[in-house]
Scaffold this active site. Structure first.
Site, mmCIF file in Angstrom:
data_model
loop_
_atom_site.group_PDB
_atom_site.id
_atom_site.type_symbol
_atom_site.label_atom_id
_atom_site.label_comp_id
_atom_site.label_asym_id
_atom_site.label_seq_id
_atom_site.Cartn_x
_atom_site.Cartn_y
_atom_site.Cartn_z
ATOM 1 N N GLU A 100 1.929 0.487 -15.575
ATOM 2 C CA GLU A 100 2.200 -0.998 -15.658
ATOM 3 C C GLU A 100 1.667 -1.659 -16.947
ATOM 4 O O GLU A 100 0.888 -2.684 -16.941
ATOM 5 C CB GLU A 100 1.497 -1.731 -14.281
ATOM 6 N N GLU B 149 6.192 2.567 -6.498
ATOM 7 C CA GLU B 149 5.356 2.068 -5.627
ATOM 8 C C GLU B 149 5.873 0.826 -4.676
ATOM 9 O O GLU B 149 6.660 0.027 -5.343
ATOM 10 C CB GLU B 149 4.216 1.308 -6.500
ATOM 11 N N HIS C 232 -6.315 -2.703 0.543
ATOM 12 C CA HIS C 232 -4.856 -2.689 0.088
ATOM 13 C C HIS C 232 -4.199 -1.696 1.075
ATOM 14 O O HIS C 232 -4.925 -0.676 1.376
ATOM 15 C CB HIS C 232 -4.486 -2.101 -1.237
HETATM 16 C C1 GLA Z 1 -0.164 -1.779 -9.034
HETATM 17 C C2 GLA Z 1 -0.729 -0.334 -9.704
HETATM 18 C C3 GLA Z 1 -1.478 0.349 -8.597
HETATM 19 C C4 GLA Z 1 -2.027 -0.749 -7.845
HETATM 20 C C5 GLA Z 1 -1.192 -1.388 -6.963
HETATM 21 C C6 GLA Z 1 -1.510 -2.430 -5.927
HETATM 22 O O1 GLA Z 1 1.357 -1.150 -8.785
HETATM 23 O O2 GLA Z 1 0.242 0.211 -10.464
HETATM 24 O O3 GLA Z 1 -2.347 1.005 -9.401
HETATM 25 O O4 GLA Z 1 -2.887 -1.317 -8.294
HETATM 26 O O5 GLA Z 1 -0.482 -2.298 -7.940
HETATM 27 O O6 GLA Z 1 -0.838 -3.294 -5.352
#
Ligand code: GLA
Ligand code: ZN
Length: 681
Positions: A155, A312, A363
């Site tokens: 990210e 994700e 989470h």
């Molecule tokens: C992002 C990150 C993950 C995690 C998720 C949690 O997408 O890439 O490492 O932190 O958020 O929602």
């Protein structure tokens, strides 16, 4: 091969699984993990995303022993591995030894060690060591047949304002402009006596320099825009560093996980450098199916329609929001299929097993803290795993044959939102979303594409809030209409050139002839001020609301389709349609409410007979993908909690249930229900 062309990892079915962090657990737990993965048909794991401190515990020490065991285990268990380079968070020792690897923020504060995604993109030490780690990871695992893809960083985002970035910015500017004279012209520096006489005088635009109040309030749009472009390119250079290091030992496809509509990074500028696009779907709330559809389509558009990976999503809830709602029963399944319906060739989660501590302990995960396989969430994941297994490779490589394009442009997004006037209340994503939503509710497939995309294959091109008009786009839009297509654009479009300077002509600039209108003045009001707009005439007429910006349109050949009903401009045009060549140019001069946007969009679609099969059931989403062998896959997704019933219009087999469908038969979709129809005949 076009420059957008890429390639996807080779898999025999839609990869199912996601981020897995066994390094957080003793090895006894790994065994249990794989038992549960089997039960849920999890065949793919993303490994090593945050393992830099593990694999390089000190400047001169690389230690892959734990990662070796993790990778070997996954391979022995027969999983596909999406292997990360591990550079999404740098180790504490690195920040201590080289404080310049951390970032300086917009306020000018040098950050110290902490968090993640916090490396200065211009730091030579970061660039050298991140590439070195990627090089070693790739060299070590490239020959492991379980590895199917490389996942660089994590990210990418944010911004840095340090001295190294300032120097990098000046180099970038020198390459872009060549001379200070050209830069002064582009930035319009005669205004407020800003003429630069030495490159060294140029400072990053921040709270200490050109900005007040925040990142959107700048005295000079030119420098702020260029800094946004530079920062996106600086992080892209980090990605390219690592990709090049991987290429020294592996030809496997490389990606990094994008964040959908993420403002700081121009994904269109990045896309040619990725082999395939992937993204993380965490929608703002649970009432936004069109928002997710738009984002999927944007991601599919990055590589010219090539499928992408859903890298994700949470199986249940996020943790980072102030309030984190739970996905209702059926919703995770529905949204996973929605991704596939829009071009995802992988369905992956964050995360496999819930962290025990730190900020993501609440989470959602496939496996919770108690490690049970009989929770609702686990059962839903396992049920989806079984469905995807049944689907097999049917969707892999399938394309969306859209006749409608929606233009999405980071430069326009930036330029619109850093502009002083007409209104800070106009938000690019909201305008784009309103038009996309109207298309989505009408049930049409849409390609969301860059302004440089080939437009010759579309019947309809929608360009909401296209503030900046670059290159030969006006010409290409004009050609769409000339050959019989329809072009729809809105208020605040075609206002500035690529340097953010106003066109010295009537608004809407070079789109004037296509739209057949002229705008001399405009009004902006607080969000609670509504000017009613009367659309159409006769039986078909209706009144809708309009807000925020009200451009005063003087037709220059265009026909008036809607008029303002209030204020001194009551009775003047708010929506126009111009016959141009064999086609039409539509202009919407104000922020119509959703009903108004839908009315206009459906008019445009109707002309091309493009309304979807169930336009009166807006919660029922339909999409089409065509597999490489020509098989047509029709997706029906019920985004309502209530069942819907419609008459089938295709013959085929539901790939989820195996049931056959014949035209005319009633089709009943349960609340959040899904149907994946392989068309026959
Ligand atoms: C992002 C990150 C993950 C995690 C998720 C949690 O997408 O890439 O490492 O932190 O958020 O929602
Ligand atoms: Zn920096």
């Amino acid at each position: 091969m076009s420059k957008a062309a890429g390639r996807l990892p080779r898999t025999s079915k839609v990869p199912f699984g996601g981020d897995y962090n066994p390094e957080q657990w003793p090895e006894e737990v790994w065994k249990e993990d794989y038992r549960l993965f089997d039960a849920a048909r999890i065949d793919t794991v993303t490994l090593g995303v945050f393992t830099w401190a593990l694999t390089q515990p000190a400047p001169d020490v690389y230690d892959f022993s734990t990662l070796d065991r993790i990778v070997a285990r996954a391979a022995a268990e027969g999983r596909n591995i999406c292997l990360a380079t591990g550079t999404g968070a740098h180790p504490a020792w690195l920040a201590r030894a080289h404080p310049e690897v951390t970032r300086v923020d917009f306020e000018g504060r040098r950050h110290r060690y902490g968090q993640r995604h916090n490396s200065c993109p211009s730091s030579p030490v970061f660039r050298r060591l991140s590439a070195e780690l990627a090089r070693r990871v790739a060299a070590r695992y490239a020959d492991n047949p379980a590895v199917v893809a490389w996942h660089v960083g994590n990210e990418y985002g944010g911004a840095c304002y340090c001295d190294l970035c300032a120097a990098g910015f000046r180099d970038w500017l020198r390459r872009k402009y060549g001379t200070l004279e050209a830069l002064n012209t582009a930035w319009y520096t005669t205004f407020w006596s800003h003429t630069f006489t030495d490159w060294a005088e140029i400072e990053p635009p921040s709270a200490l320099t050109e900005h007040w109040r925040g990142p959107n309030h700048t005295a000079f749009q030119g420098i702020t825009l260029d800094y946004l472009r530079f920062m996106s390119d600086a992080m892209l250079a980090n990605f390219i560093d690592e990709k090049a290091a991987i290429r020294e030992s592996s030809d496997l496809p490389v990606t990094t996980n994008f964040m959908g509509m993420y403002r700081p990074i121009d994904y269109h500028r990045w896309a040619p450098h990725l082999d395939f696009a992937s993204w993380d779907n965490y929608p703002p709330d649970d009432r936004s199916p069109a928002w997710m559809a738009l984002t999927h389509d944007l991601m599919r558009g990055l590589k010219d329609g090539q499928p992408f990976w859903l890298m994700e999503q949470t199986p249940s809830y996020t943790a980072s929001r102030d309030v984190n709602p739970l996905k209702r029963p059926g919703v995770m399944r529905l949204w996973s299929w929605q991704a596939v319906a829009h071009g995802a060739d992988a369905v992956l989660f964050f995360q496999m097993r819930a962290s025990r501590g730190a900020c993501e302990k609440y989470h959602g995960a496939v496996i919770g803290h108690a490690g049970r396989d009989d929770t609702r969430v686990f059962r839903e994941v396992a049920a989806l795993g079984a469905e995807l297994e049944r689907l097999g490779g049917a969707t892999l490589g399938a394309r969306t044959p859209a006749r409608v394009a929606l233009l999405f442009d980071w430069d326009s997004w930036w330029a619109l939102e850093i502009s002083d006037g007409p209104s800070r209340l106009v938000r690019y994503q909201q305008v784009v979303h309103a038009y996309y939503r109207a298309l989505w509710e009408a049930g049409v497939d849409v390609d969301v594409v860059a302004v440089t995309a080939d437009l010759s294959r579309y019947d309809v091109v929608v360009a909401p809030a296209l503030h900046m008009l670059k290159g030969d786009l006006a010409q290409r839009l004009t050609e769409v209409a000339a050959r019989g297509g329809s072009v729809l654009t809105t208020f605040l479009s075609a206002r500035v050139d690529e340097d953010d300077q106003a066109f010295l002509m009537d608004i809407p600039g070079p789109l004037g002839p296509l739209m057949g209108i002229r705008i001399d003045e405009w009004d902006a009001r607080e969000a609670d001020v509504v000017n009613p707009v009367r659309l159409g005439d006769g039986d078909d007429a209706r009144e809708v609301g309009s807000r925020l910006v009200f451009e005063l349109v003087i037709p220059q050949g265009a026909e008036v389709v809607g008029t303002y009903q209030a204020d001194f401009y009551a009775g003047t045009p708010a929506v126009t349609r111009n016959r141009f060549g064999a086609g039409e140019g539509w202009y919407v001069a104000t922020g119509l409410d959703q009903a108004g946007v839908s009315w206009v969009v459906r008019r445009v679609l109707a002309r091309h007979d493009l309304l979807g099969p169930y336009p009166d059931v807006p919660e029922l989403e339909t999409t089409l993908r065509v597999a490489p062998d020509g098989t047509r896959l029709r997706f029906l997704l019920n985004h309502s909690a209530e069942p819907v019933e419609v008459a089938a219009i295709w013959a085929g087999t539901d790939l989820v249930t195996g049931e056959t469908v014949t035209p005319g038969q009633p089709l009943r979709l349960a609340g959040y229900g899904v149907l994946v129809l392989r068309e026959e005949g």
